[in-house]
Design a protein around this motif. Structure first.
Motif, PDB file in Angstrom:
ATOM      1  N   PRO A 125       0.844  -1.339  -0.104  1.00  0.00           N
ATOM      2  CA  PRO A 125       0.056  -0.117   0.231  1.00  0.00           C
ATOM      3  C   PRO A 125       0.859   1.224   0.063  1.00  0.00           C
ATOM      4  N   VAL A 170     -11.245  -0.797   4.686  1.00  0.00           N
ATOM      5  CA  VAL A 170     -10.229  -1.355   4.502  1.00  0.00           C
ATOM      6  C   VAL A 170      -9.676  -2.208   5.327  1.00  0.00           C
ATOM      7  N   ARG A 171      -9.069  -3.273   4.983  1.00  0.00           N
ATOM      8  CA  ARG A 171      -8.353  -4.389   5.951  1.00  0.00           C
ATOM      9  C   ARG A 171      -7.142  -4.649   5.641  1.00  0.00           C
ATOM     10  N   GLU A 172      -6.053  -4.628   6.479  1.00  0.00           N
ATOM     11  CA  GLU A 172      -4.700  -5.112   6.218  1.00  0.00           C
ATOM     12  C   GLU A 172      -4.348  -6.113   7.033  1.00  0.00           C
ATOM     13  N   ALA A 216      -7.295   5.603   5.633  1.00  0.00           N
ATOM     14  CA  ALA A 216      -6.505   4.155   5.862  1.00  0.00           C
ATOM     15  C   ALA A 216      -5.042   4.583   6.055  1.00  0.00           C
ATOM     16  N   TRP A 240      -3.470  -4.919   1.670  1.00  0.00           N
ATOM     17  CA  TRP A 240      -4.609  -4.169   1.678  1.00  0.00           C
ATOM     18  C   TRP A 240      -5.835  -4.902   0.892  1.00  0.00           C
ATOM     19  N   LEU A 253      -3.885   2.930   9.243  1.00  0.00           N
ATOM     20  CA  LEU A 253      -3.336   1.602   9.087  1.00  0.00           C
ATOM     21  C   LEU A 253      -1.739   1.554   9.178  1.00  0.00           C
TER      22      LEU A 253
END
Length: 361
Positions: free
Chosen positions: A240, A259-261, A276, A286, A280
């Motif tokens: 990212p 958003v997910r990491e 994000a 991501w 994050l």
């Protein structure tokens, strides 16, 4: 049956829906060279109520669909209204399943779908995963459970009255009370699973970083049915930090892009893409809740999670449930297509090939 969802088109009254069919859905069918095209209608709450109370208007809509070679087997009853306002964000989760408004809307949609289904057909209605996760109290939990029970009873009565079996498909989404498929499988067995099951959205599944084959096995073991599959793709970014400029092109103001990491200690979460980069770590890959066309052939750092869709279709046992392509973001893509009908047709043709490959293998 494979359908595409009409929530990509802005219309909240009957004239607008008829215009969608003429200006978009029928041209998509013609571009595919198909005699019949499945459409997953989205009807705003006021229109669903109007149609449910007006058999003549509903009959006219059915005639229009038939005349254009369009078939409706599924409705998308997740957005309640205002899905194309300049800013939607968290409003898409309102009203929640804690409210009578959500129950009433869903049962109106069921009445409409029962009248639109082909003779002897069965139908599905996708709905939100109870509501956004905050604020959420024990009182909210009880109210949502009661309303889903009432929905199941309403669907049972509808089947007795019309002979049309319609099932509700609860759609887990990042950030909601039922954030993941695992959350839904822990909650749904307490419902009437004869009338309520799961909507498996492959964009949302991808964002959670869940393994598709393991997820399908867990669903089978749970006793909860997959009532509907939404064929969709999220964004995947391996690095990212290196892709910041490219990702920023997707930080548009209308919809929420969770958003997910994935990191060594698990999954880190952010509720919207514009935040994000600050919220994050940026040390792992991501996944972004931004529905992109499943046939998109990206060659840069931002790619679609089409592989998750392919794995889900391969892993699902037996005949597929309703499959609905739900790329509602065509008009907010960094480079919107010049010909929307051609884009939708290409995405449907690609998805049909994935389904055909599954059936051959």
């Amino acid at each position: 049956m494979l359908s595409y969802c009409t929530n990509v088109h802005p219309a909240e009254d009957l004239d607008g829906v008829r215009a969608q069919l003429a200006e978009h859905a029928e041209p998509v069918r013609e571009a595919l060279g198909a005699d019949v095209l499945g459409v997953g209608l989205w009807l705003a709450a006021d229109l669903a109520e109007q149609l449910a109370a007006d058999p003549a208007a509903l009959g006219g809509l059915r005639s229009e669909l038939d005349g254009r070679g369009l078939v409706v087997r599924t409705l998308n009853a997740f957005p309640h209204r205002g899905f194309h306002q300049p800013v939607v964000k968290h409003r898409v989760y309102e009203p929640s399943w804690t409210t009578p408004e959500r129950l009433r809307y869903t049962l109106h949609c069921a009445d409409v779908l029962a009248a639109l289904l082909p003779e002897g057909g069965r139908g599905s209605i996708s709905t939100l995963p109870l509501g956004w996760r905050t604020p959420w109290t024990g009182h909210d939990e009880d109210a949502a459970r009661r309303n889903l029970d009432r929905a199941a009873r309403g669907l049972a009565l509808l089947a007795e009255r019309t002979g049309r079996r319609i099932r509700l498909a609860v759609e887990p989404e990042p950030g909601c009370r039922l954030d993941t498929v695992a959350d839904a499988l822990a909650w749904l067995p307490g419902c009437d699973t004869e009338h309520i099951g799961l909507c498996l959205d492959t964009c949302h599944l991808a964002v959670s970083f869940a393994d598709p084959a393991e997820t399908v096995r867990a669903i089978a073991a749970s006793g909860v049915d997959v009532v509907k599959v939404q064929a969709s793709a999220a964004l995947h970014v391996e690095d990212p930090a290196a892709a910041r400029a490219e990702l920023a092109r997707y930080a548009e103001p209308r919809y929420l892009h969770q958003v997910r990491e994935r990191g060594p200690d698990g999954i880190s979460c952010c509720d919207d893409l514009p935040r994000a980069f600050d919220d994050l770590p940026g040390a792992g890959p991501w996944r972004v809740h931004f529905h992109v066309p499943v046939h998109w052939a990206a060659d840069g750092p931002v790619r679609p999670t089409t592989g998750v869709l392919r794995e889900v279709l391969t892993a699902l046992p037996g005949p597929l449930p309703d499959v609905e392509v739900e790329t509602y973001t065509w008009t907010v893509l960094p480079e919107p297509p010049a010909d929307l009908a051609a884009g939708i047709a290409a995405e449907l043709a690609f998805t049909r090939r994935l389904i055909d490959d599954r059936e051959v293998s």
